[in-house]
Design an enzyme around this catalytic site. Structure first.
Site, PDB file in Angstrom:
ATOM      1  N   ARG A  80      40.866  42.554  82.100  1.00 31.84           N
ATOM      2  CA  ARG A  80      40.476  41.719  80.959  1.00 31.84           C
ATOM      3  C   ARG A  80      39.047  42.007  80.491  1.00 31.84           C
ATOM      4  O   ARG A  80      38.127  42.069  81.283  1.00 31.84           O
ATOM      5  CB  ARG A  80      40.599  40.247  81.352  1.00 31.84           C
ATOM      6  CG  ARG A  80      40.132  39.296  80.263  1.00 31.84           C
ATOM      7  CD  ARG A  80      40.759  37.951  80.400  1.00 31.84           C
ATOM      8  NE  ARG A  80      40.186  37.134  81.452  1.00 31.84           N
ATOM      9  CZ  ARG A  80      40.601  35.887  81.710  1.00 31.84           C
ATOM     10  NH1 ARG A  80      41.571  35.353  81.018  1.00 31.84           N
ATOM     11  NH2 ARG A  80      40.033  35.195  82.673  1.00 31.84           N
ATOM     12  N   ARG A 120      34.382  38.809  81.878  1.00 32.36           N
ATOM     13  CA  ARG A 120      34.054  37.395  82.075  1.00 32.36           C
ATOM     14  C   ARG A 120      33.385  37.216  83.427  1.00 32.36           C
ATOM     15  O   ARG A 120      33.819  37.802  84.416  1.00 32.36           O
ATOM     16  CB  ARG A 120      35.336  36.558  81.988  1.00 32.36           C
ATOM     17  CG  ARG A 120      35.229  35.442  80.965  1.00 32.36           C
ATOM     18  CD  ARG A 120      36.549  34.766  80.795  1.00 32.36           C
ATOM     19  NE  ARG A 120      36.831  33.840  81.884  1.00 32.36           N
ATOM     20  CZ  ARG A 120      37.850  32.992  81.877  1.00 32.36           C
ATOM     21  NH1 ARG A 120      38.663  32.951  80.842  1.00 32.36           N
ATOM     22  NH2 ARG A 120      38.050  32.181  82.889  1.00 32.36           N
ATOM     23  N   ARG A 144      39.694  30.961  92.209  1.00 34.11           N
ATOM     24  CA  ARG A 144      40.389  30.272  91.109  1.00 34.11           C
ATOM     25  C   ARG A 144      41.880  30.169  91.413  1.00 34.11           C
ATOM     26  O   ARG A 144      42.514  29.169  91.100  1.00 34.11           O
ATOM     27  CB  ARG A 144      40.147  31.007  89.783  1.00 34.11           C
ATOM     28  CG  ARG A 144      38.734  30.780  89.260  1.00 34.11           C
ATOM     29  CD  ARG A 144      38.320  31.785  88.206  1.00 34.11           C
ATOM     30  NE  ARG A 144      39.220  31.890  87.102  1.00 34.11           N
ATOM     31  CZ  ARG A 144      39.396  32.983  86.362  1.00 34.11           C
ATOM     32  NH1 ARG A 144      38.705  34.085  86.626  1.00 34.11           N
ATOM     33  NH2 ARG A 144      40.243  32.991  85.369  1.00 34.11           N
ATOM     34  N   LYS A 204      47.572  31.954  79.390  1.00 35.04           N
ATOM     35  CA  LYS A 204      47.505  30.661  78.690  1.00 35.04           C
ATOM     36  C   LYS A 204      46.733  30.771  77.373  1.00 35.04           C
ATOM     37  O   LYS A 204      47.200  30.336  76.334  1.00 35.04           O
ATOM     38  CB  LYS A 204      46.796  29.607  79.559  1.00 35.04           C
ATOM     39  CG  LYS A 204      47.494  29.249  80.842  1.00 35.04           C
ATOM     40  CD  LYS A 204      46.760  28.114  81.568  1.00 35.04           C
ATOM     41  CE  LYS A 204      45.399  28.498  82.112  1.00 35.04           C
ATOM     42  NZ  LYS A 204      45.428  29.496  83.203  1.00 35.04           N
ATOM     43  N   ARG A 234      44.318  19.930  84.866  1.00 36.92           N
ATOM     44  CA  ARG A 234      44.446  20.853  85.995  1.00 36.92           C
ATOM     45  C   ARG A 234      44.545  20.122  87.326  1.00 36.92           C
ATOM     46  O   ARG A 234      44.702  20.766  88.363  1.00 36.92           O
ATOM     47  CB  ARG A 234      43.195  21.728  86.055  1.00 36.92           C
ATOM     48  CG  ARG A 234      43.342  23.111  85.453  1.00 36.92           C
ATOM     49  CD  ARG A 234      41.954  23.704  85.453  1.00 36.92           C
ATOM     50  NE  ARG A 234      41.909  25.127  85.487  1.00 36.92           N
ATOM     51  CZ  ARG A 234      41.721  25.908  84.420  1.00 36.92           C
ATOM     52  NH1 ARG A 234      41.673  25.388  83.214  1.00 36.92           N
ATOM     53  NH2 ARG A 234      41.602  27.197  84.573  1.00 36.92           N
TER      54      ARG A 234
HETATM   55  P1  AMP Z   1      39.801  28.990  82.055  1.00 29.28           P
HETATM   56  O1  AMP Z   1      39.149  29.585  80.838  1.00 29.28           O
HETATM   57  O2  AMP Z   1      40.906  28.029  81.696  1.00 29.28           O
HETATM   58  O3  AMP Z   1      40.245  30.050  83.031  1.00 29.28           O
HETATM   59  O4  AMP Z   1      38.695  28.110  82.805  1.00 29.28           O
HETATM   60  C1  AMP Z   1      37.518  28.710  83.295  1.00 29.28           C
HETATM   61  C2  AMP Z   1      36.780  27.760  84.218  1.00 29.28           C
HETATM   62  O5  AMP Z   1      36.387  26.579  83.502  1.00 29.28           O
HETATM   63  C3  AMP Z   1      37.574  27.245  85.402  1.00 29.28           C
HETATM   64  O6  AMP Z   1      37.580  28.158  86.509  1.00 29.28           O
HETATM   65  C4  AMP Z   1      36.804  25.957  85.741  1.00 29.28           C
HETATM   66  O7  AMP Z   1      35.579  26.234  86.384  1.00 29.28           O
HETATM   67  C5  AMP Z   1      36.477  25.422  84.333  1.00 29.28           C
HETATM   68  N1  AMP Z   1      37.549  24.557  83.802  1.00 29.28           N
HETATM   69  C6  AMP Z   1      38.387  24.811  82.761  1.00 29.28           C
HETATM   70  N2  AMP Z   1      39.266  23.818  82.582  1.00 29.28           N
HETATM   71  C7  AMP Z   1      38.990  22.887  83.533  1.00 29.28           C
HETATM   72  C8  AMP Z   1      39.565  21.643  83.882  1.00 29.28           C
HETATM   73  N3  AMP Z   1      40.629  21.145  83.235  1.00 29.28           N
HETATM   74  N4  AMP Z   1      39.001  20.957  84.911  1.00 29.28           N
HETATM   75  C9  AMP Z   1      37.953  21.447  85.593  1.00 29.28           C
HETATM   76  N5  AMP Z   1      37.374  22.636  85.338  1.00 29.28           N
HETATM   77  C10 AMP Z   1      37.881  23.354  84.307  1.00 29.28           C
END
Ligand code: AMP
Length: 213
Positions: A121, A151, A162, A13, A85
């Site tokens: 990654r 990360r 996740r 993404k 999400r």
């Molecule tokens: P990402 O970088 O999109 O993989 O997001 C990393 C982490 O940020 C996720 O595992 C959640 O803990 C938090 N996060 C990101 N987007 C959301 C969202 N829309 N709602 C809730 N938590 C989020």
């Protein structure tokens, strides 16, 4: 053009949203990036969000919703990367006047491809660049020369959580937009340039409409 990118962790993404946004002059709004920046800066949002992000759980909408809404009000054309999400977040977005999404991209990848990508990654804390298998242990960031790290939420246990969260919460959001006729499903396997070409094809009618005013 107002887009959202959805997909399981490791679908690409962030990488694809960045490439597509740069080509089409769109703002790239990643909620994950917003949260990691808030955590690094130690803001009140960051302090409250930290335990959720580090353990791969969703940050409560009560903490995140208004932050997202404030960012959306600053831009007109954008890609929302990683939001909504949950069905609750989708409803929140739909109730914000003037922010109806034109299309929602679903990047589809098999679980084993996603896990392989996440285990390779490496991210650059200095410039935010994301690297994959092309970098080796000890390599520097190809964009800025900074030191690469893993990360915090890319360890095996957190990745599994996740993924579970995605299946439990976000898969329903994908179906919600499919029912609404807004979903554009794109095969997310292969190199970023290959996926970008598929994405361009999937969104071409929409992009043309916007180019013409
Ligand atoms: P990402 O970088 O999109 O993989 O997001 C990393 C982490 O940020 C996720 O595992 C959640 O803990 C938090 N996060 C990101 N987007 C959301 C969202 N829309 N709602 C809730 N938590 C989020």
């Amino acid at each position: 053009m107002r887009l959202a990118f959805l997909g399981p962790p490791g679908a690409g993404k962030g990488t694809l949203a960045e490439l597509y946004a740069a080509r089409h002059g769109l703002a790239h709004l990643s909620t994950g990036e917003m949260l990691r920046a808030a955590i690094a800066a130690g803001t009140p949002l960051g302090q409250q969000a930290r335990p959720y992000v580090e353990t791969g759980r969703l940050v409560p909408q009560a903490l995140l919703g208004e932050v997202v809404a404030a960012r959306l009000r600053e831009v007109t054309a954008y890609i929302l990367d990683g939001y909504p999400r949950t069905l609750e977040q989708a409803a929140f977005l739909e109730e914000l006047p003037g922010f109806a999404l034109d299309a929602v991209v679903f990047l589809a990848v098999p679980a084993e491809v996603a896990v392989r990508r996440l285990s390779a990654r490496r991210v650059c804390p200095s410039c935010g660049a994301v690297h994959g298998r092309e970098v080796g242990a000890g390599d520097a960031c190809r964009r800025c020369g900074g030191e690469l790290t893993v990360r915090a939420d890319d360890d095996e246990k957190t990745v599994r959580r996740r993924y579970d969260v995605y299946v439990r919460e976000t898969a329903a959001v994908v179906e919600h937009y499919r029912d609404a006729g807004k979903l554009r499903e794109v095969d997310g396997t292969g190199e970023p340039e290959t996926v970008l070409a598929r994405l361009e094809a999937a969104l071409a009618p929409l992009a043309r409409g916007h180019d013409n005013g």
